[in-house]
Write a protein that holds these residues in place. Structure first.
Motif, PDB file in Angstrom:
ATOM      1  N   PHE A 299      -7.630 -66.063-100.762  1.00  0.00           N
ATOM      2  CA  PHE A 299      -6.576 -66.565 -99.818  1.00  0.00           C
ATOM      3  C   PHE A 299      -5.160 -66.550-100.401  1.00  0.00           C
ATOM      4  CE2 PHE A 299      -3.754 -69.391 -97.362  1.00  0.00           C
ATOM      5  CZ  PHE A 299      -3.943 -69.117 -95.822  1.00  0.00           C
ATOM      6  N   ILE A 300      -5.147 -67.398-101.600  1.00  0.00           N
ATOM      7  CA  ILE A 300      -3.803 -67.629-102.090  1.00  0.00           C
ATOM      8  C   ILE A 300      -3.175 -66.317-102.904  1.00  0.00           C
ATOM      9  CG2 ILE A 300      -2.663 -69.151-104.056  1.00  0.00           C
ATOM     10  CD1 ILE A 300      -4.729 -71.263-103.467  1.00  0.00           C
ATOM     11  N   GLN A 301      -4.361 -65.423-103.384  1.00  0.00           N
ATOM     12  CA  GLN A 301      -3.919 -64.227-103.967  1.00  0.00           C
ATOM     13  C   GLN A 301      -3.406 -63.124-102.966  1.00  0.00           C
ATOM     14  OE1 GLN A 301      -6.624 -61.765-106.515  1.00  0.00           O
ATOM     15  NE2 GLN A 301      -6.917 -60.671-104.376  1.00  0.00           N
ATOM     16  N   ASN A 302      -3.866 -63.203-101.919  1.00  0.00           N
ATOM     17  CA  ASN A 302      -3.455 -62.326-101.050  1.00  0.00           C
ATOM     18  C   ASN A 302      -2.412 -62.746-100.107  1.00  0.00           C
ATOM     19  OD1 ASN A 302      -5.329 -60.783-101.735  1.00  0.00           O
ATOM     20  ND2 ASN A 302      -6.890 -61.417-100.272  1.00  0.00           N
ATOM     21  N   LEU A 303      -1.976 -64.056 -99.909  1.00  0.00           N
ATOM     22  CA  LEU A 303      -0.773 -64.500 -99.166  1.00  0.00           C
ATOM     23  C   LEU A 303       0.598 -63.818 -99.220  1.00  0.00           C
ATOM     24  CD1 LEU A 303      -0.095 -66.540 -96.998  1.00  0.00           C
ATOM     25  CD2 LEU A 303       0.254 -68.103 -98.657  1.00  0.00           C
ATOM     26  N   PRO A 304       0.978 -63.480-100.559  1.00  0.00           N
ATOM     27  CA  PRO A 304       2.180 -62.901-100.617  1.00  0.00           C
ATOM     28  C   PRO A 304       2.459 -61.613-100.033  1.00  0.00           C
ATOM     29  CG  PRO A 304       1.230 -63.824-102.736  1.00  0.00           C
ATOM     30  CD  PRO A 304       0.415 -63.944-101.854  1.00  0.00           C
ATOM     31  N   ALA A 305       1.340 -60.907-100.132  1.00  0.00           N
ATOM     32  CA  ALA A 305       1.331 -59.515 -99.349  1.00  0.00           C
ATOM     33  C   ALA A 305       1.682 -59.546 -97.793  1.00  0.00           C
ATOM     34  CB  ALA A 305       0.000 -58.713 -99.239  1.00  0.00           C
ATOM     35  N   LEU A 306       1.592 -60.732 -97.393  1.00  0.00           N
ATOM     36  CA  LEU A 306       2.093 -60.907 -95.897  1.00  0.00           C
ATOM     37  C   LEU A 306       3.714 -60.804 -95.798  1.00  0.00           C
ATOM     38  CD1 LEU A 306      -0.479 -63.535 -94.350  1.00  0.00           C
ATOM     39  CD2 LEU A 306      -0.498 -61.084 -94.226  1.00  0.00           C
ATOM     40  N   ILE A 307       4.185 -61.048 -96.723  1.00  0.00           N
ATOM     41  CA  ILE A 307       5.730 -61.096 -96.768  1.00  0.00           C
ATOM     42  C   ILE A 307       6.284 -59.980 -97.762  1.00  0.00           C
ATOM     43  CG2 ILE A 307       6.115 -63.282 -96.096  1.00  0.00           C
ATOM     44  CD1 ILE A 307       6.319 -64.198 -98.870  1.00  0.00           C
ATOM     45  N   GLY A 308       5.482 -58.926 -97.983  1.00  0.00           N
ATOM     46  CA  GLY A 308       5.879 -57.743 -98.819  1.00  0.00           C
ATOM     47  C   GLY A 308       5.950 -57.868-100.077  1.00  0.00           C
ATOM     48  N   GLN A 309       5.260 -59.011-100.546  1.00  0.00           N
ATOM     49  CA  GLN A 309       5.346 -59.235-102.179  1.00  0.00           C
ATOM     50  C   GLN A 309       3.799 -58.849-102.813  1.00  0.00           C
ATOM     51  OE1 GLN A 309       6.162 -63.209-103.073  1.00  0.00           O
ATOM     52  NE2 GLN A 309       8.397 -62.782-101.965  1.00  0.00           N
ATOM     53  N   LYS A 310       3.606 -58.789-104.150  1.00  0.00           N
ATOM     54  CA  LYS A 310       2.462 -58.433-104.784  1.00  0.00           C
ATOM     55  C   LYS A 310       1.634 -59.571-104.676  1.00  0.00           C
ATOM     56  CE  LYS A 310       4.568 -55.075-108.219  1.00  0.00           C
ATOM     57  NZ  LYS A 310       4.563 -54.820-109.642  1.00  0.00           N
ATOM     58  N   GLU A 311       0.379 -58.890-104.564  1.00  0.00           N
ATOM     59  CA  GLU A 311      -0.826 -60.061-104.992  1.00  0.00           C
ATOM     60  C   GLU A 311      -0.533 -60.921-105.988  1.00  0.00           C
ATOM     61  OE1 GLU A 311      -4.483 -57.948-104.682  1.00  0.00           O
ATOM     62  OE2 GLU A 311      -4.580 -57.518-102.435  1.00  0.00           O
ATOM     63  N   SER A 312      -1.187 -62.031-106.084  1.00  0.00           N
ATOM     64  CA  SER A 312      -0.846 -62.902-107.141  1.00  0.00           C
ATOM     65  C   SER A 312      -2.153 -63.412-107.904  1.00  0.00           C
ATOM     66  CB  SER A 312      -0.212 -64.601-107.021  1.00  0.00           C
ATOM     67  OG  SER A 312      -0.149 -65.034-107.692  1.00  0.00           O
ATOM     68  N   PRO A 313      -2.540 -62.848-109.335  1.00  0.00           N
ATOM     69  CA  PRO A 313      -3.698 -63.365-109.984  1.00  0.00           C
ATOM     70  C   PRO A 313      -3.729 -64.743-110.305  1.00  0.00           C
ATOM     71  CG  PRO A 313      -2.136 -61.910-111.329  1.00  0.00           C
ATOM     72  CD  PRO A 313      -1.673 -61.832-109.763  1.00  0.00           C
TER      73      PRO A 313
END
Length: 405
Positions: A299-313
């Motif tokens: 969830f935390i990794q993929n959240l940035p993708a919702l606003i057009g940012q890269k996934e976060s390891p």
């Protein structure tokens, strides 16, 4: 989780400031050295069971740590397992002084390790160690008239060391010792050894914990990861199998853990460690705890993708770490200390600070269906953004279950 014990006794300077502690092995709350235990056993347990895992600097509050080691332990280079900063290796009086011992001490001294001679008894054999010693510890004579000549004799034999007088039991002894040129004092007059209790991870899980610790670094150290993995046959086999499955279409075969780790690369190894190591830590816990950690991680990794940012390891790691307190039966503060997390990640877990802390708080609200706080948090942190938070969580749930198949 097992309970481990350790005692520490302060060592003070002429201003009564604590410059360090002698660390003493204990196997219970009884403040005494366990009967029947050899120096070698005590040395190994001190390092492997307590000091190595919990961090000597944490135990001594960043002051010097005086740790007893016998000659066999020195030969096996136990000190080389932990950072040399603030570590003082005490050579106990029962040690033999032969060529192997001297060579081992010389090699560690060359690496920057600092040595003390414990309970000096004026035996001539110790003179061979003089070039490598920074401290000499001795028992204060009961007769105050003997303190000055004792100190003079030690200084004549070891002119370039700091002297530590032990077994100080009265103010008069302390005053005499400092007046005669002793540098530091230790004894019941100042404090008895303080027994501390630690909750240790099962030895079979230490490798998994060390692997998780590797994830907290910005870059994965492949050599270090390979060395850790090589201590666990089952994990080694799984990494090599994973690499060979990936290579099957190229008709290649890997039999070395080092080559397997390098071939799989950072992204794959991070995913492997995340899933396998955390699962191993939770072998005696319900599967739901691991699934919970993975759901949060994804969830935390993929959240940035919702606003057009890269996934976060990094966000993935924060999610996993958020369940380690439940897995290890300790507080989140203890998890942070054990893994020596950087301040930014620690604040994410403790105070929900920064983007990862915000995402962690958000996913926790979703878990309990607290939609009022979900909406409020999104409005505060992501004004003007529209999120399909429920869909993101459902997808994270599906991915977490797939990872554990």
């Amino acid at each position: 989780m097992s309970i481990q014990f350790l005692a520490k006794q302060p060592i003070l300077d002429i201003n009564s400031d604590v410059i360090g502690y002698e660390l003493l092995y204990r196997d219970s709350e009884e403040n005494a050295f366990p009967p029947g235990l050899t120096d070698e056993q005590a040395s190994a347990r001190m390092f492997y069971e307590t000091a190595l895992f919990h961090g000597i600097n944490n135990v001594t509050e960043q002051r010097k740590a005086f740790v007893n080691l016998c000659d066999k332990s020195v030969l096996r280079q136990l000190p080389n397992l932990i950072p040399r900063e603030n570590l003082i290796v005490e050579i106990v009086e029962r040690s033999s002084v032969d060529d192997d011992t001297i060579v081992a001490i010389a090699e560690l001294h060359e690496l920057g390790y600092v040595f003390a001679l414990d309970d000096y008894d004026f035996d001539t054999k110790w003179s061979q160690l003089e070039p490598y010693l920074s401290y000499v510890k001795f028992d204060i004579p009961e007769d105050n008239a003997l303190i000055a000549p004792t100190v003079e004799k030690i200084k004549a034999n070891f002119p370039n060391v700091k002297l530590v007088a032990e077994r100080i039991e009265t103010k008069l002894q302390a005053d005499f010792a400092f007046a005669c040129g002793v540098d530091y004092l230790q004894g019941y007059y100042f404090a008895k050894p303080q027994v501390m209790k630690f909750r240790n991870i099962d030895p079979s899980k230490v490798v998994a914990m060390e692997l998780v610790s590797c994830l907290t670094k910005e870059l994965l150290d492949f050599d270090h990861v390979s060395k850790i993995l090589s201590r666990d046959i089952s994990l080694t086999a799984r990494v090599i199998k994973l690499a060979n499955v990936s290579l099957a279409f190229r008709n290649l075969n890997i039999s070395s853990i080092n080559k397997a780790v390098v071939y799989l690369g950072e992204d794959m190894m991070r995913k492997f460690i995340s899933v396998v190591a955390v699962s191993k830590l939770a072998t005696d816990k319900p599967d739901e705890i691991v699934l919970l950690g993975l759901r949060r991680a994804l969830f935390i990794q993929n959240l940035p993708a919702l606003i057009g940012q890269k996934e976060s390891p990094t966000g993935f790691l924060v999610g996993l770490l958020s369940v380690l307190d439940a897995i290890l039966d300790c507080s989140i503060e203890e998890v942070i200390n054990k893994l020596q997390l950087q301040e930014k990640m620690a604040n994410s877990l403790l105070n929900y600070e920064g983007q990862y802390g915000c995402a962690l708080q958000l996913v926790k609200y979703v878990e309990i269906a607290d939609w009022k706080n979900v909406i409020a948090l999104i409005a505060e942190k992501f004004p003007g953004q529209e999120f399909n938070i429920d869909g993101l969580y459902v997808e994270a749930s599906k991915q977490s279950e797939a990872l554990l198949r």
